[in-house]
Motif scaffolding. Structure first.
Motif, PDB file in Angstrom:
ATOM      1  N   CYS A  49     106.262  19.891  94.221  1.00 29.16           N
ATOM      2  CA  CYS A  49     106.232  19.290  95.565  1.00 29.16           C
ATOM      3  C   CYS A  49     104.854  18.686  95.848  1.00 29.16           C
ATOM      4  CB  CYS A  49     106.582  20.331  96.619  1.00 29.16           C
ATOM      5  SG  CYS A  49     108.333  20.786  96.656  1.00 29.16           S
ATOM      6  N   ALA A  50     103.792  19.384  95.421  1.00 31.89           N
ATOM      7  CA  ALA A  50     102.447  18.845  95.592  1.00 31.89           C
ATOM      8  C   ALA A  50     102.278  17.557  94.803  1.00 31.89           C
ATOM      9  CB  ALA A  50     101.412  19.885  95.156  1.00 31.89           C
ATOM     10  N   ALA A  51     102.837  17.518  93.606  1.00 30.46           N
ATOM     11  CA  ALA A  51     102.742  16.311  92.789  1.00 30.46           C
ATOM     12  C   ALA A  51     103.479  15.140  93.438  1.00 30.46           C
ATOM     13  CB  ALA A  51     103.299  16.587  91.401  1.00 30.46           C
ATOM     14  N   LEU A  52     104.608  15.413  94.062  1.00 30.15           N
ATOM     15  CA  LEU A  52     105.390  14.347  94.689  1.00 30.15           C
ATOM     16  C   LEU A  52     104.652  13.709  95.868  1.00 30.15           C
ATOM     17  CD1 LEU A  52     108.921  15.987  94.544  1.00 30.15           C
ATOM     18  CD2 LEU A  52     108.182  13.927  93.328  1.00 30.15           C
ATOM     19  N   TYR A  53     103.698  14.413  96.443  1.00 33.85           N
ATOM     20  CA  TYR A  53     102.874  13.838  97.514  1.00 33.85           C
ATOM     21  C   TYR A  53     102.143  12.588  97.025  1.00 33.85           C
ATOM     22  CZ  TYR A  53      99.057  13.545 100.951  1.00 33.85           C
ATOM     23  OH  TYR A  53      98.160  13.124 101.881  1.00 33.85           O
ATOM     24  N   VAL A  54     101.795  12.576  95.744  1.00 33.97           N
ATOM     25  CA  VAL A  54     100.993  11.489  95.196  1.00 33.97           C
ATOM     26  C   VAL A  54     101.857  10.363  94.646  1.00 33.97           C
ATOM     27  CG1 VAL A  54      99.181  10.935  93.524  1.00 33.97           C
ATOM     28  CG2 VAL A  54      99.205  13.162  94.631  1.00 33.97           C
TER      29      VAL A  54
ATOM     30  N   LEU B 156      99.449  18.659 107.288  1.00 39.45           N
ATOM     31  CA  LEU B 156      99.749  20.091 107.368  1.00 39.45           C
ATOM     32  C   LEU B 156      99.660  20.614 108.793  1.00 39.45           C
ATOM     33  CD1 LEU B 156      97.805  21.418 104.236  1.00 39.45           C
ATOM     34  CD2 LEU B 156     100.217  20.803 104.407  1.00 39.45           C
ATOM     35  N   LEU B 157      98.639  20.191 109.528  1.00 36.72           N
ATOM     36  CA  LEU B 157      98.440  20.701 110.887  1.00 36.72           C
ATOM     37  C   LEU B 157      97.576  19.695 111.633  1.00 36.72           C
ATOM     38  CD1 LEU B 157      99.083  23.237 112.635  1.00 36.72           C
ATOM     39  CD2 LEU B 157      96.852  24.122 111.987  1.00 36.72           C
TER      40      LEU B 157
ATOM     41  N   VAL C  72     105.882  21.059 102.460  1.00 33.44           N
ATOM     42  CA  VAL C  72     106.807  21.954 101.761  1.00 33.44           C
ATOM     43  C   VAL C  72     106.065  22.731 100.681  1.00 33.44           C
ATOM     44  CG1 VAL C  72     108.882  22.048 100.341  1.00 33.44           C
ATOM     45  CG2 VAL C  72     108.772  20.461 102.267  1.00 33.44           C
ATOM     46  N   ALA C  73     105.152  22.055  99.960  1.00 31.69           N
ATOM     47  CA  ALA C  73     104.370  22.743  98.925  1.00 31.69           C
ATOM     48  C   ALA C  73     103.527  23.859  99.531  1.00 31.69           C
ATOM     49  CB  ALA C  73     103.485  21.744  98.192  1.00 31.69           C
ATOM     50  N   ALA C  74     102.905  23.589 100.682  1.00 32.43           N
ATOM     51  CA  ALA C  74     102.064  24.604 101.311  1.00 32.43           C
ATOM     52  C   ALA C  74     102.891  25.783 101.828  1.00 32.43           C
ATOM     53  CB  ALA C  74     101.264  23.972 102.451  1.00 32.43           C
ATOM     54  N   LEU C  75     104.056  25.483 102.404  1.00 36.99           N
ATOM     55  CA  LEU C  75     104.914  26.573 102.888  1.00 36.99           C
ATOM     56  C   LEU C  75     105.404  27.452 101.734  1.00 36.99           C
ATOM     57  CD1 LEU C  75     107.054  24.707 105.581  1.00 36.99           C
ATOM     58  CD2 LEU C  75     105.326  26.463 106.001  1.00 36.99           C
ATOM     59  N   LEU C  76     105.652  26.831 100.575  1.00 37.99           N
ATOM     60  CA  LEU C  76     106.177  27.576  99.428  1.00 37.99           C
ATOM     61  C   LEU C  76     105.073  28.075  98.499  1.00 37.99           C
ATOM     62  CD1 LEU C  76     109.226  25.337  98.412  1.00 37.99           C
ATOM     63  CD2 LEU C  76     109.105  27.150 100.117  1.00 37.99           C
ATOM     64  N   LEU C  77     103.810  27.878  98.872  1.00 41.64           N
ATOM     65  CA  LEU C  77     102.701  28.258  98.004  1.00 41.64           C
ATOM     66  C   LEU C  77     102.743  29.724  97.566  1.00 41.64           C
ATOM     67  CD1 LEU C  77     100.171  27.115  96.649  1.00 41.64           C
ATOM     68  CD2 LEU C  77      98.861  27.849  98.658  1.00 41.64           C
TER      69      LEU C  77
ATOM     70  N   LEU D  44     113.297  21.074 108.630  1.00 39.12           N
ATOM     71  CA  LEU D  44     112.758  22.426 108.768  1.00 39.12           C
ATOM     72  C   LEU D  44     113.844  23.489 108.826  1.00 39.12           C
ATOM     73  CD1 LEU D  44     109.872  21.504 111.166  1.00 39.12           C
ATOM     74  CD2 LEU D  44     109.680  22.219 108.804  1.00 39.12           C
ATOM     75  N   ILE D  45     115.042  23.147 109.241  1.00 34.88           N
ATOM     76  CA  ILE D  45     116.142  24.109 109.167  1.00 34.88           C
ATOM     77  C   ILE D  45     116.591  24.279 107.724  1.00 34.88           C
ATOM     78  CG2 ILE D  45     118.614  24.319 109.684  1.00 34.88           C
ATOM     79  CD1 ILE D  45     118.050  23.542 112.513  1.00 34.88           C
ATOM     80  N   GLY D  46     116.474  23.228 106.921  1.00 37.48           N
ATOM     81  CA  GLY D  46     116.886  23.332 105.521  1.00 37.48           C
ATOM     82  C   GLY D  46     115.979  24.182 104.670  1.00 37.48           C
ATOM     83  N   VAL D  47     114.687  24.278 105.025  1.00 38.62           N
ATOM     84  CA  VAL D  47     113.737  25.038 104.201  1.00 38.62           C
ATOM     85  C   VAL D  47     114.116  26.514 104.097  1.00 38.62           C
ATOM     86  CG1 VAL D  47     111.340  25.809 104.038  1.00 38.62           C
ATOM     87  CG2 VAL D  47     111.847  23.418 104.509  1.00 38.62           C
ATOM     88  N   PRO D  48     114.364  27.243 105.203  1.00 39.19           N
ATOM     89  CA  PRO D  48     114.759  28.652 105.038  1.00 39.19           C
ATOM     90  C   PRO D  48     116.090  28.824 104.320  1.00 39.19           C
ATOM     91  CG  PRO D  48     114.935  27.988 107.338  1.00 39.19           C
ATOM     92  CD  PRO D  48     114.213  26.891 106.627  1.00 39.19           C
ATOM     93  N   LEU D  49     117.020  27.892 104.491  1.00 36.35           N
ATOM     94  CA  LEU D  49     118.289  27.999 103.763  1.00 36.35           C
ATOM     95  C   LEU D  49     118.049  27.909 102.257  1.00 36.35           C
ATOM     96  CD1 LEU D  49     120.510  25.696 106.001  1.00 36.35           C
ATOM     97  CD2 LEU D  49     120.655  28.181 105.823  1.00 36.35           C
ATOM     98  N   ALA D  50     117.195  26.973 101.841  1.00 32.09           N
ATOM     99  CA  ALA D  50     116.875  26.845 100.420  1.00 32.09           C
ATOM    100  C   ALA D  50     116.193  28.104  99.896  1.00 32.09           C
ATOM    101  CB  ALA D  50     115.998  25.620 100.196  1.00 32.09           C
ATOM    102  N   LEU D  51     115.298  28.686 100.687  1.00 33.53           N
ATOM    103  CA  LEU D  51     114.581  29.885 100.249  1.00 33.53           C
ATOM    104  C   LEU D  51     115.523  31.076 100.090  1.00 33.53           C
ATOM    105  CD1 LEU D  51     111.318  29.587 102.374  1.00 33.53           C
ATOM    106  CD2 LEU D  51     111.471  29.602  99.879  1.00 33.53           C
TER     107      LEU D  51
END
Length: 591
Positions: free
Chosen positions: A387-392, A267-268, A411-416, A141-148
């Protein structure tokens, strides 16, 4: 009042509201003496041990530093210096809070730099307290904002090759790699999909290739770091794997028909019904955003699109990918590939994958604005779609690495919001932000109460028990891994690590035998007896310390099998509380 003054007032109000909600979402971390994130105590203990190893010698006989063997360095690189000011637990709790607050702000930055409506970053609020966060996976979760932030900086084609921009991008990509591999992959996808597509002219190919290389040269340090990690990683060392899940690593695949049913839990997932209502509200907000974007869609875009065949292509490709997973192709996937009983089941699973492929194909059309020059057309919509595809199509685990596929829908939902068209959604977006903010703050109030109840009824007098254990010794915790009634998962699974954060030398259970640890036990009499895989889920003193000669303290959850009490000549009761018991070995062995 002039129009400019009104707009300025709206902007100030938006910034204040955004800050209130984003900061408010971090407050449950401080609603109890310890944050109820399952693996967080292990991170806290690791920071404490690293600080003593790097700046002292009290643990040199027990541990050796192995920084080059792990990818998860960013959390510790930040946590060790912060611990000098806040202590190990204060530092890690601050980093956890920072990761929550940084995600919506980083998403706003990426949306603003790529031409989207930054108000859509509010869609991330309901998903911040997600299962990955409750598991304590701070690295991810720390990596996600850095990537964005890196994607946002790269979104401007005119400035990508500037030296300052390349240095900033290089630092961000290196930090993202040392946070977690999945955000690093997201950054790579964002970079690749925003590069100008090839013109198709053979003569121009050389110049285009040189132009791409000039733009992505900032990735060189992080790619070198990745190569070093691959060389040094002990992931294929059978003796190391034995400390985790076994001596042979192999992929385990999820049941495809269960993915749709399990999606909400990825997701939650919080006890009670607040999470379900909030997730439903999030879904309605996504539909509202799509409706607003369709309302603002220009007539020229609504006409026949040359990419209308992409959903069909995506559907066919993903159905073909499933065929490769089928038992017929077990020569590719190995004998452990799960079989399908009937052709109807095969058809159902292929249809699910075809639907996901169609969604991915839609991203191509969603990501193009045909009034822009070809080199300026964004394609960040591919990032959440893939990312959504990789879930499957990814396994649920591979050896000691778990979970894998459940991280991708989050990750897909956060970046939607990156999937939405590049334009403002109009005045209706203000109502969307207000509704998401109110729903998220309502969830926070409930979660704060749950965290406080967890401390009162389950965590109990742990700190009082640990206060009776002298620092510099060895402690093992014996407790049943019971799920919490108030918060997700098993937040007390790693409570022994709090002793190590208080200055203890050894605390079991520990991640020190795992490849992702930044240190490991030294071989010899100072290391604890080796544990079988998953010992922490069936903890027993007989297995952890067979001859009762290693551990100085035994921490026992009241109500669990109390084996130290059966040996009164070897253990004395040092603390007896409502929730915890602490035994001290009478014949002490000081490390």
């Amino acid at each position: 009042m002039t129009l400019r003054d009104r707009l300025r007032g709206v902007r100030v109000g938006f910034e204040a509201a955004f800050a209130v909600v984003s900061l408010g979402l971090a407050t449950p971390l401080y609603a109890a003496a310890h944050a109820p994130l399952q693996d967080l105590p292990q991170h806290i203990a690791a920071v404490s041990v690293l600080r003593r190893l790097l700046f002292g010698s009290s643990l040199d006989a027990v541990f050796e530093v192995t920084l080059s063997r792990t990818q998860y360095l960013l959390v510790y690189a930040l946590g060790v210096p912060l611990s000098a000011l806040l202590g190990a637990e204060g530092a890690l709790r601050l980093l956890a809070a920072a990761s929550l607050v940084a995600i919506p702000y980083a998403l706003r930055f990426a949306l603003r730099r790529s031409g989207g409506d930054e108000r859509l970053a509010a869609l991330s609020w309901p998903l911040l307290w997600n299962p990955q966060f409750f598991l304590g996976f701070l690295n991810l979760l720390i990596g996600v904002p850095l990537a964005l932030v890196a994607i946002g900086l790269f979104a401007d084609p005119a400035r990508r090759t500037e030296p300052r921009r390349q240095v900033a991008l290089g630092a961000l990509s290196l930090a993202t790699f040392y946070a977690h591999l999945i955000p690093f992959g997201v950054l790579g996808l964002g970079v690749l999909t925003t590069l100008a597509p090839p013109s198709g002219r053979l003569r121009a190919l050389g110049a285009e290739l040189r132009g791409w290389l000039r733009q992505v040269v900032f990735l060189v340090p992080s790619l070198l770091a990745a190569a070093l990690w691959v060389v040094r990683s002990p992931a294929n060392d059978a003796t190391v794997l034995a400390g985790g899940v076994g001596t042979a690593a192999h992929p385990e695949w999820p049941s495809v028909p269960s993915l749709a049913r399990e999606l909400s839990n990825t997701l939650l997932d919080v006890p009670g019904d607040r999470d379900e209502r909030l997730l439903l509200g999030w879904g309605l907000a996504v539909l509202a955003a799509v409706a607003l974007s369709a309302k603002e869609r220009r007539p020229s875009e609504a006409a026949g699109s040359p990419t209308r065949w992409m959903p069909l292509v995506g559907a066919l490709l993903f159905a073909a990918a499933y065929a490769l997973r089928h038992r017929t192709f077990q020569a590719l996937w190995g004998p452990d590939a799960p079989p399908e009983a009937t052709w109807s089941e095969i058809g159902f699973r292929a249809a699910m994958l075809a639907a996901v492929g169609a969604f991915v194909g839609l991203a191509f059309d969603r990501s193009s604005d045909r009034d822009l020059p070809p080199g300026d057309r964004p394609s960040l919509a591919w990032v959440p779609a893939l990312c959504a595809a990789l879930y499957v199509v990814t396994p649920s685990s591979y050896g000691f690495v778990w979970p894998i596929h459940t991280r991708f829908p989050l990750v897909a939902a956060l970046l939607l919001p990156l999937w939405m068209p590049r334009r403002s959604l109009g005045r209706g977006a203000w109502l969307l932000v207000a509704a998401l903010g109110a729903a998220s703050l309502g969830f926070v109030v409930d979660l704060r109460a749950r965290v406080a109840q967890w401390q009162a009824s389950e965590l109990g007098d742990l700190d009082e028990a640990l206060a009776h254990a002298r620092p510099g010794r060895r402690l093992v915790a014996i407790l049943a891994p019971q799920s919490s009634a108030w918060v997700p998962n098993v937040p007390m699974l790693h409570v022994a690590a709090y002793y190590q954060a208080r200055g203890g030398a050894v605390a079991t259970f520990s991640f020190a035998d795992f490849p992702q640890s930044p240190f490991r036990y030294r071989e010899g009499p100072s290391r604890p007896p080796r544990l079988p895989p998953r010992w922490e889920w069936t903890a027993s003193l007989e297995v952890a310390d067979p001859d009762r000669s290693y551990y100085d303290y035994v921490l026992v959850r009241r109500g669990v099998s109390d084996s130290p009490a059966a040996e009164p000549t070897r253990y004395r009761l040092a603390f007896s509380g409502r929730d915890w018991l602490l035994y001290e070995r009478t014949r002490e062995v000081i490390p």
